[in-house]
Design an enzyme around this catalytic site. Structure first.
Site, PDB file in Angstrom:
ATOM      1  N   HIS A  19      31.394  92.634  57.600  1.00  0.00           N
ATOM      2  CA  HIS A  19      30.670  92.233  58.804  1.00  0.00           C
ATOM      3  C   HIS A  19      31.587  92.149  60.027  1.00  0.00           C
ATOM      4  CE1 HIS A  19      27.343  90.540  55.968  1.00  0.00           C
ATOM      5  NE2 HIS A  19      27.268  91.837  56.133  1.00  0.00           N
ATOM      6  N   HIS A  42      21.256 100.102  52.631  1.00  0.00           N
ATOM      7  CA  HIS A  42      21.136  99.125  51.545  1.00  0.00           C
ATOM      8  C   HIS A  42      21.121  97.748  52.210  1.00  0.00           C
ATOM      9  CE1 HIS A  42      22.560 102.712  49.502  1.00  0.00           C
ATOM     10  NE2 HIS A  42      22.238 102.178  48.336  1.00  0.00           N
ATOM     11  N   GLU A 116      15.508  99.206  51.638  1.00  0.00           N
ATOM     12  CA  GLU A 116      15.752  98.280  50.523  1.00  0.00           C
ATOM     13  C   GLU A 116      14.822  98.669  49.374  1.00  0.00           C
ATOM     14  OE1 GLU A 116      18.048  95.809  49.661  1.00  0.00           O
ATOM     15  OE2 GLU A 116      16.891  95.907  47.813  1.00  0.00           O
ATOM     16  N   GLY A 145      17.713 104.332  49.973  1.00  0.00           N
ATOM     17  CA  GLY A 145      18.521 104.572  51.169  1.00  0.00           C
ATOM     18  C   GLY A 145      19.390 105.809  51.059  1.00  0.00           C
ATOM     19  N   ASP A 165      26.059 100.496  52.131  1.00  0.00           N
ATOM     20  CA  ASP A 165      26.613  99.329  51.450  1.00  0.00           C
ATOM     21  C   ASP A 165      25.908  99.139  50.098  1.00  0.00           C
ATOM     22  OD1 ASP A 165      27.787  96.865  50.905  1.00  0.00           O
ATOM     23  OD2 ASP A 165      26.399  95.743  52.196  1.00  0.00           O
TER      24      ASP A 165
HETATM   25  N1  SAM Z   1      24.051  95.312  53.489  1.00  0.00           N
HETATM   26  C1  SAM Z   1      23.739  93.952  53.065  1.00  0.00           C
HETATM   27  C2  SAM Z   1      24.545  92.975  53.886  1.00  0.00           C
HETATM   28  O1  SAM Z   1      25.685  93.288  54.269  1.00  0.00           O
HETATM   29  O2  SAM Z   1      24.033  91.883  54.165  1.00  0.00           O
HETATM   30  C3  SAM Z   1      23.992  93.758  51.586  1.00  0.00           C
HETATM   31  C4  SAM Z   1      23.387  94.788  50.709  1.00  0.00           C
HETATM   32  S1  SAM Z   1      23.643  94.588  48.986  1.00  0.00           S
HETATM   33  C5  SAM Z   1      25.350  94.876  48.792  1.00  0.00           C
HETATM   34  C6  SAM Z   1      22.942  96.067  48.365  1.00  0.00           C
HETATM   35  C7  SAM Z   1      21.415  96.082  48.407  1.00  0.00           C
HETATM   36  O3  SAM Z   1      20.972  97.413  48.146  1.00  0.00           O
HETATM   37  C8  SAM Z   1      20.738  95.215  47.349  1.00  0.00           C
HETATM   38  O4  SAM Z   1      19.803  94.361  47.980  1.00  0.00           O
HETATM   39  C9  SAM Z   1      20.007  96.193  46.436  1.00  0.00           C
HETATM   40  O5  SAM Z   1      18.765  95.714  45.960  1.00  0.00           O
HETATM   41  C10 SAM Z   1      19.783  97.373  47.368  1.00  0.00           C
HETATM   42  N2  SAM Z   1      19.665  98.691  46.726  1.00  0.00           N
HETATM   43  C11 SAM Z   1      20.154  99.105  45.538  1.00  0.00           C
HETATM   44  N3  SAM Z   1      19.964 100.428  45.384  1.00  0.00           N
HETATM   45  C12 SAM Z   1      19.336 100.860  46.522  1.00  0.00           C
HETATM   46  C13 SAM Z   1      18.922 102.125  46.992  1.00  0.00           C
HETATM   47  N4  SAM Z   1      19.112 103.227  46.265  1.00  0.00           N
HETATM   48  N5  SAM Z   1      18.331 102.196  48.217  1.00  0.00           N
HETATM   49  C14 SAM Z   1      18.152 101.079  48.966  1.00  0.00           C
HETATM   50  N6  SAM Z   1      18.545  99.855  48.581  1.00  0.00           N
HETATM   51  C15 SAM Z   1      19.137  99.744  47.384  1.00  0.00           C
END
Ligand code: SAM
Length: 283
Positions: A19, A42, A116, A145, A165
């Site tokens: 961040h 993500h 998401e 994503g 991410d």
């Molecule tokens: N970017 C966020 C932050 O910095 O606050 C944190 C994201 S977290 C590391 C990753 C997220 O991606 C999770 O909520 C997960 O459910 C989601 N996710 C997993 N595979 C995904 C995909 N193929 N496409 C979109 N989201 C996905």
């Protein structure tokens, strides 16, 4: 699949690195008035309660944002300002994820696209985004994503920042990151891509950055790599180090991170093996 919930990790050391870099990138891009499309492939839930069950179990925020909040360092000022904005009282009880960090910094001409896939996280994200005063500038996609990014590139006006991410709970994420980056650059070679990755003692993780750098060499793209290690305990299951690879980085970023990373390391160190790494390549 889908056991990952970012609430366990919100405000932890990996979020601090990610961040801090994200906010620097946003501020740099917004120095020019042209509209920017921000894409978060993500997104997670958007914003997190630190007193909630998940966060209380992991206590990661105690070793992350709570430590930074206790230090008054210019390097952390922008991030702390955003965290304070979400907290009405002195007590730190809310931590904004990347969707809220991005949403709060949107100018009227900017747009935000969030992906998401988790069936519970997407509902929480939609509810959180709906509360934002600028929700009409934000699109939330209940889709993948990695594969959904292509259709949004290049963005209108060719000004964009793409945060990728993944959760890496599925080891295919390492390979998907590589192909998504290549496809992204094919459509939007001048875009700023910010990729977060965990540093783990497993094959896919060890090979990842070299593989990504090969993609960047094929497209002749400059990059900047910033890594933070907070501890080095062999056999530890908790994440101890992570990195960001920034493609087409702003020219000012290296200098800023050269000041911020030593401070971050000192603030977040959990043992004497804490360290940071900063490197870059021009084309
Ligand atoms: N970017 C966020 C932050 O910095 O606050 C944190 C994201 S977290 C590391 C990753 C997220 O991606 C999770 O909520 C997960 O459910 C989601 N996710 C997993 N595979 C995904 C995909 N193929 N496409 C979109 N989201 C996905």
């Amino acid at each position: 699949m889908f056991s990952y919930r970012h609430a366990f990790h919100a405000g932890g050391h990996a979020d601090m690195l990610k961040h801090l870099v994200l906010i620097e990138l946003i501020h740099y891009l917004q120095e020019k008035p042209g509209a920017i499309t921000f894409i978060d492939t993500h997104a997670g839930a958007g914003i997190y309660k630190l007193q909630d069950g998940f966060s209380q179990v992991s206590k990661e925020a105690q070793l992350g944002i709570e430590r930074l909040a206790a230090k008054v360092m210019p390097a952390f000022e922008n991030l702390l300002q955003q965290v304070q904005f979400e907290n009405q009282t002195e007590q730190l009880s809310i931590y904004p994820g990347s969707p809220f960090i991005l949403a709060r910094l949107l100018r009227p001409q900017d747009r935000l696209k969030l992906f998401e896939l988790h069936p519970k996280e997407i509902l929480i994200l939609q509810g959180n985004v709906a509360q934002l005063p600028n929700a009409q500038q934000i699109d939330v996609y209940t889709s993948n994503g990695f594969s959904g990014l292509k259709a949004l590139l290049p963005p209108l006006g060719r000004r964009g920042l793409i945060l990728i991410d993944p959760a890496y709970e599925d080891k295919n994420d390492y390979r998907l990151l590589e192909t998504t980056l290549a496809e992204g650059l094919q459509r939007f070679a001048t875009g700023c891509f910010a990729l977060w990755y965990p540093i783990l003692p497993r094959r896919e993780s060890i090979a990842l950055v070299d593989r990504l750098k090969k993609v960047l060499a094929n497209y002749s793209r400059p990059w900047l790599q910033a890594e933070l290690r907070v501890a080095n305990v062999p056999g530890e299951r908790r994440l101890q180090a992570s990195g960001m690879l920034i493609v087409n980085p702003p020219w000012t970023l290296k200098e800023k991170l050269a000041l911020a990373l030593p401070e971050l390391k000192t603030a977040l160190a959990q043992d004497s093996k804490a360290s940071f790494h900063l490197s870059s390549a021009e084309v």
